[in-house]
Design an enzyme around this catalytic site. Sequence first.
Site, PDB file in Angstrom:
ATOM      1  N   ARG A 189     -30.040   4.798  22.415  1.00 50.40           N
ATOM      2  CA  ARG A 189     -30.347   4.701  21.099  1.00 50.40           C
ATOM      3  C   ARG A 189     -29.583   4.345  19.943  1.00 50.40           C
ATOM      4  O   ARG A 189     -28.255   5.031  20.111  1.00 50.40           O
ATOM      5  CB  ARG A 189     -30.866   5.850  20.832  1.00 50.40           C
ATOM      6  CG  ARG A 189     -30.178   7.161  20.479  1.00 50.40           C
ATOM      7  CD  ARG A 189     -31.207   8.500  20.222  1.00 50.40           C
ATOM      8  NE  ARG A 189     -30.462   9.894  20.860  1.00 50.40           N
ATOM      9  CZ  ARG A 189     -30.637  10.811  21.445  1.00 50.40           C
ATOM     10  NH1 ARG A 189     -31.569  10.897  22.308  1.00 50.40           N
ATOM     11  NH2 ARG A 189     -29.840  12.223  21.453  1.00 50.40           N
ATOM     12  N   ALA A 198     -31.690  22.320  18.554  1.00 52.92           N
ATOM     13  CA  ALA A 198     -32.129  20.856  19.286  1.00 52.92           C
ATOM     14  C   ALA A 198     -30.360  20.547  20.058  1.00 52.92           C
ATOM     15  O   ALA A 198     -29.617  20.156  20.060  1.00 52.92           O
ATOM     16  CB  ALA A 198     -31.346  20.430  18.144  1.00 52.92           C
ATOM     17  N   SER A 234     -33.076  10.710  15.745  1.00 55.41           N
ATOM     18  CA  SER A 234     -32.849   9.925  17.399  1.00 55.41           C
ATOM     19  C   SER A 234     -34.024  10.300  18.056  1.00 55.41           C
ATOM     20  O   SER A 234     -34.848   8.978  18.484  1.00 55.41           O
ATOM     21  CB  SER A 234     -31.386   8.944  16.782  1.00 55.41           C
ATOM     22  OG  SER A 234     -31.277  10.553  17.530  1.00 55.41           O
ATOM     23  N   GLU A 235     -34.148  11.275  18.167  1.00 58.85           N
ATOM     24  CA  GLU A 235     -34.949  11.064  19.852  1.00 58.85           C
ATOM     25  C   GLU A 235     -36.647  10.887  19.380  1.00 58.85           C
ATOM     26  O   GLU A 235     -37.315  10.694  20.398  1.00 58.85           O
ATOM     27  CB  GLU A 235     -35.118  12.809  19.678  1.00 58.85           C
ATOM     28  CG  GLU A 235     -33.710  13.072  20.684  1.00 58.85           C
ATOM     29  CD  GLU A 235     -33.560  14.352  21.726  1.00 58.85           C
ATOM     30  OE1 GLU A 235     -34.955  13.508  22.179  1.00 58.85           O
ATOM     31  OE2 GLU A 235     -32.844  14.285  22.022  1.00 58.85           O
ATOM     32  N   HIS A 241       0.420  -1.697   0.004  1.00 60.58           N
ATOM     33  CA  HIS A 241      -0.009   0.129   0.154  1.00 60.58           C
ATOM     34  C   HIS A 241       0.698   1.175  -0.006  1.00 60.58           C
ATOM     35  O   HIS A 241       2.145   1.459   0.841  1.00 60.58           O
ATOM     36  CB  HIS A 241      -0.586   0.361   1.343  1.00 60.58           C
ATOM     37  CG  HIS A 241      -1.928   1.222   1.387  1.00 60.58           C
ATOM     38  ND1 HIS A 241      -2.917   1.401   0.397  1.00 60.58           N
ATOM     39  CD2 HIS A 241      -2.098   2.100   2.253  1.00 60.58           C
ATOM     40  CE1 HIS A 241      -3.479   2.301   0.613  1.00 60.58           C
ATOM     41  NE2 HIS A 241      -3.223   2.828   1.569  1.00 60.58           N
TER      42      HIS A 241
END
Length: 654
Positions: free
Chosen positions: A618, A392, A432-433, A105
């Site tokens: 979550r 938010a 996501s809340e 690489h």
Amino acid sequence: MKVIVFAYHEIGYIGLSCLIKLGFKVLSVITHIDDHASEKIFFSSVKKKSLKHKIPVFYPKNINNLKWIDYLSKLKPDIIFSFYYRKILSEDILKIPKLGSFNLHGSLLPKYRGCSPLNWVLINGEKTTGVTLHRMTKKIDHGSILSQYSIKIEEKDTSKSLYKKLCYASMYILNKTLPMILKNKINEIDCTDDFSSYFHKRYPKDGLIDWNQSANNIYNLIRALTKPWPGAFSYLFDKKIIIWKSKISFESYKTPGTILNFNPLIISCKKKSLEILSAQYTECNILNKRNIENISRIKGKKLIIKNIKSFKNLKKILILGVNGFIGYHITNLLLKYNNYKIYGIDIKNNLVKSFIGNEKFCFIKGDIKQYYNWVKKKIKKCDIILPLIAIARPMQYIKNPLKVFKIDFEENLKIIRYCVKYKKRIIFPSTSEVYGMCKDDYFDEENSNLVTGAIKNQRWIYSSSKQLLDRIIWAYGVKNNLNFTIFRPFNWIGPGLDDFKIAEKQNARVTTQIIFNLINGLPVTIVNNGNQKRCFTDIDDGIEALFEIIKNKNNKCNKKIINIGNPHNEYTIMQLTKIIINIIYSNNRNYNFPKFSGFNMLSGTNYYGEGYQDIDRRKPNIDIAKKLLNWTPKTKIRITLRKIINFFINNNTS
């Protein structure tokens, strides 16, 4: 020792030559067709080398199908080597050889994993690079390291000169390491994720010059893409001008892209200017300043080198809240491409200042309530609407719930209805809340229940506002054929999430607040013992997914809800805090931070106020994102946190 070789380009040729010279038995070579039509062939042919030594050579379109796996398995190799082969080998192929598979690489792993490291190190202004021989695993460029060789990058190095250095380094490392492998003496060290980085493949279109960058950045882009690569380019009189060579000048600053002088040819940048030493305009090579005057007939005129041909065919995107965290980062990415015109509005402009003056960016500083006629006209004009205006921050859900409802719900509902009226595509940021206190192990867009708390717990005003908007958008999609995509970010973090002015009031989101308190010698406030689990997503990973939604290949994202998060980066808030502490104080000798002042343990009610309710965890199911966007998050939490910490150190401390 029996080997199969996957190889291409000059380094592939060098790798194959070294194996033959040292006495390895090469059973077969897999390469690519030397296609003169699609790229400039300036390197030696692996195919010709194989045929010269009567080695079976193939160039399959899909090496990972069962036919080729069966062919390779029957050869029973001891080792597979890959030298600059351009396709990813499946796990079924990697496990064929008895002693393993090894790849050469072109970087010092774990830095610059992925594609085009030669070009990327120059673009990013690195001072060193190198080559790494490593074991191949299912995860790209993650296997243990056999050997590395470091190369110094000079200020005058170009892609061509650096490639020559990489070729010599490859020859050195192979002549040193292959004899040990031949004796079955393979010594390896782990390739850790510390200081790792990943870069995507580059395409010719990525060479478009943004004159709003500094002269140093543009100089690096030009030398990274110069011949025999396709070149960095701009537009002059709607015709492409490819710039092959430049040097940094110290002419006074004017509007970026302005031609300041013809003899020598100097173009202004955001900081300093560039003197163009060699360029190509249409079919003519520009090797002196008189030539460009004759070619373009522009002597004595003030003109701008343009980034684009015209705006007619550009996709127009309206971003409401363009100066916010997501707005800034998606705009920064979109402006690098030649496909988009951005219209943006925000009450602040501190992040987007660098875009002002770019022909593809039109900005209004102000409140959408005061500029509704402008907003309405732009919704009617644009192809995609991205409404990012929202409050938010959890502290505001408790202290100003009606303000949250007014901005997050009522203002966005107006935007949604205009999109219905004018038949525009809306890409809506949910959260996501909305999943609230869902008990599923992984939150699923199509099946998980959305569970919120009692009415008295005002922290749910944000979640409920977003959830109701999701439902309204869905209903408009069913009844009015609204074209929409809803995306749900899971704790996106990165530079610019909140600024320290907000953190001074102890009102920032958790990552920023922790860093602010530590850097300023304040106790770190931990709410409810810090046992809440979150899945933290690097902003660059999130923006990459959002970009795929915007592109919407084959309309796959139409009328879909998509989680965008990193389920592998799940940490409690206390674990997150300890990682940040470790990173900050491991750098303390450079910055002399105050001593750690300990933790301030508070309940949610004491910190946020009455009406707060915590969410234990979550975690997203991202199968839909993987399928529709061909996307998976790559960035580990420590890398993201280092970026954020460095950002705040560089911007908020002396």
